[in-house]
Design a protein around this motif. Structure first.
Motif, PDB file in Angstrom:
ATOM      1  N   TYR A  55       0.760  -1.103   0.075  1.00 24.78           N
ATOM      2  CA  TYR A  55       0.096   0.033   0.023  1.00 24.78           C
ATOM      3  C   TYR A  55       0.795   1.408  -0.026  1.00 24.78           C
ATOM      4  O   TYR A  55       0.384   2.413  -0.177  1.00 24.78           O
ATOM      5  CB  TYR A  55      -0.993   0.042   1.072  1.00 24.78           C
ATOM      6  CG  TYR A  55      -2.028  -0.823   1.066  1.00 24.78           C
ATOM      7  CD1 TYR A  55      -2.316  -1.668  -0.001  1.00 24.78           C
ATOM      8  CD2 TYR A  55      -2.671  -1.416   2.286  1.00 24.78           C
ATOM      9  CE1 TYR A  55      -3.200  -2.757  -0.156  1.00 24.78           C
ATOM     10  CE2 TYR A  55      -3.805  -2.334   2.284  1.00 24.78           C
ATOM     11  CZ  TYR A  55      -4.157  -3.120   1.152  1.00 24.78           C
ATOM     12  OH  TYR A  55      -4.973  -3.718   1.201  1.00 24.78           O
ATOM     13  N   LYS A  87      -8.435   2.440   1.910  1.00 21.39           N
ATOM     14  CA  LYS A  87      -8.055   0.897   1.778  1.00 21.39           C
ATOM     15  C   LYS A  87      -8.403   0.270   3.061  1.00 21.39           C
ATOM     16  O   LYS A  87      -9.082  -0.733   3.253  1.00 21.39           O
ATOM     17  CB  LYS A  87      -6.746   0.840   1.515  1.00 21.39           C
ATOM     18  CG  LYS A  87      -6.362   0.932   0.152  1.00 21.39           C
ATOM     19  CD  LYS A  87      -6.661  -0.363  -0.758  1.00 21.39           C
ATOM     20  CE  LYS A  87      -5.749  -0.639  -1.762  1.00 21.39           C
ATOM     21  NZ  LYS A  87      -6.240  -1.912  -2.334  1.00 21.39           N
ATOM     22  N   GLU A  91     -11.393  -2.393   4.406  1.00 22.35           N
ATOM     23  CA  GLU A  91     -11.048  -3.930   4.962  1.00 22.35           C
ATOM     24  C   GLU A  91     -11.341  -4.177   6.308  1.00 22.35           C
ATOM     25  O   GLU A  91     -11.645  -5.138   6.807  1.00 22.35           O
ATOM     26  CB  GLU A  91      -9.472  -4.007   4.855  1.00 22.35           C
ATOM     27  CG  GLU A  91      -9.062  -4.034   3.404  1.00 22.35           C
ATOM     28  CD  GLU A  91      -7.388  -4.091   3.244  1.00 22.35           C
ATOM     29  OE1 GLU A  91      -6.640  -4.210   4.235  1.00 22.35           O
ATOM     30  OE2 GLU A  91      -6.909  -4.155   2.094  1.00 22.35           O
ATOM     31  N   SER A 139     -10.604   4.039  -3.154  1.00 20.44           N
ATOM     32  CA  SER A 139      -8.998   3.753  -2.990  1.00 20.44           C
ATOM     33  C   SER A 139      -8.432   3.248  -4.187  1.00 20.44           C
ATOM     34  O   SER A 139      -7.516   3.786  -4.682  1.00 20.44           O
ATOM     35  CB  SER A 139      -8.996   2.318  -2.126  1.00 20.44           C
ATOM     36  OG  SER A 139      -9.461   1.219  -2.812  1.00 20.44           O
TER      37      SER A 139
END
Length: 191
Positions: A55, A87, A91, A139
């Motif tokens: 990332y 992101k 998640e 994202s």
């Protein structure tokens, strides 16, 4: 306690970042601080997690300089922070708090709650549910913008994309209250 997520780039927290985390703790939150490296100065009871290597995008802002932001925002990692926020919320879900925010009481958020900014919304403080297609889309869009450091782009383009993404996804934003955005501190990697 409710979890909040934040990110820090660098090896040491400054006074503002420590204040942000301590105010979150005092308000009854369980802050999670995502870091790109080992960090000193993190208050007790803050959970530290490493940003996944895949990332990390090391390009700072290279777009059109913005008046009102130190150095016009050139070199800032603020947009990478936005990318990582989406992101993380995709998640894990929950509340995102940037590291230059002073909360005045516990953040109670519904899904899709954002910070107001002029006629748009801002990712300064936001709440998005885990697995949100909107968070995934944002994202990807911001990640694409970052591929060239946002060269030739306006500072606010990511926020404009956020509004358009909400419209595409049929999402109505709720707005946060009870915080102060203390952004623009000269020694921050986000400025």
């Amino acid at each position: 306690m409710s979890e909040t997520h934040s990110v820090w780039i660098g090896s040491q927290l400054g006074l503002m970042e420590k204040l942000t985390l301590k105010l979150l703790l005092n308000a009854g939150h369980s802050p999670i601080l995502w870091t790109t490296e080992d960090v000193t100065g993190v208050p007790a009871n803050v959970e530290i997690r490493k940003v996944p290597k895949e990332y990390i995008q090391p390009i700072g802002f290279l777009g059109i300089p913005h008046v009102g932001i130190p150095n016009g925002g050139i070199g800032s990692f603020a947009h990478w922070s936005d990318y990582f926020a989406f992101k993380t919320l995709y998640e894990h879900g929950g509340i995102w708090v940037q590291m230059d925010v002073a909360v005045t009481k516990k953040i109670v958020a519904e899904d899709y709650t954002f910070t107001p900014w002029l006629s748009m919304i801002s990712p300064v403080v936001m709440s998005i549910p885990k697995g949100s297609p909107y968070a995934l889309e944002m994202s990807e869009i911001i990640g694409d913008m970052l591929s060239d450091g946002m060269a030739g782009r306006d500072w606010h383009e990511a926020m404009i994309a956020m509004v358009h993404g909400m419209q595409r996804n049929g999402i109505k934003a709720n707005l946060f209250q009870n915080y102060f955005d203390c952004g623009g501190i000269q020694q921050s990697p986000y400025t």
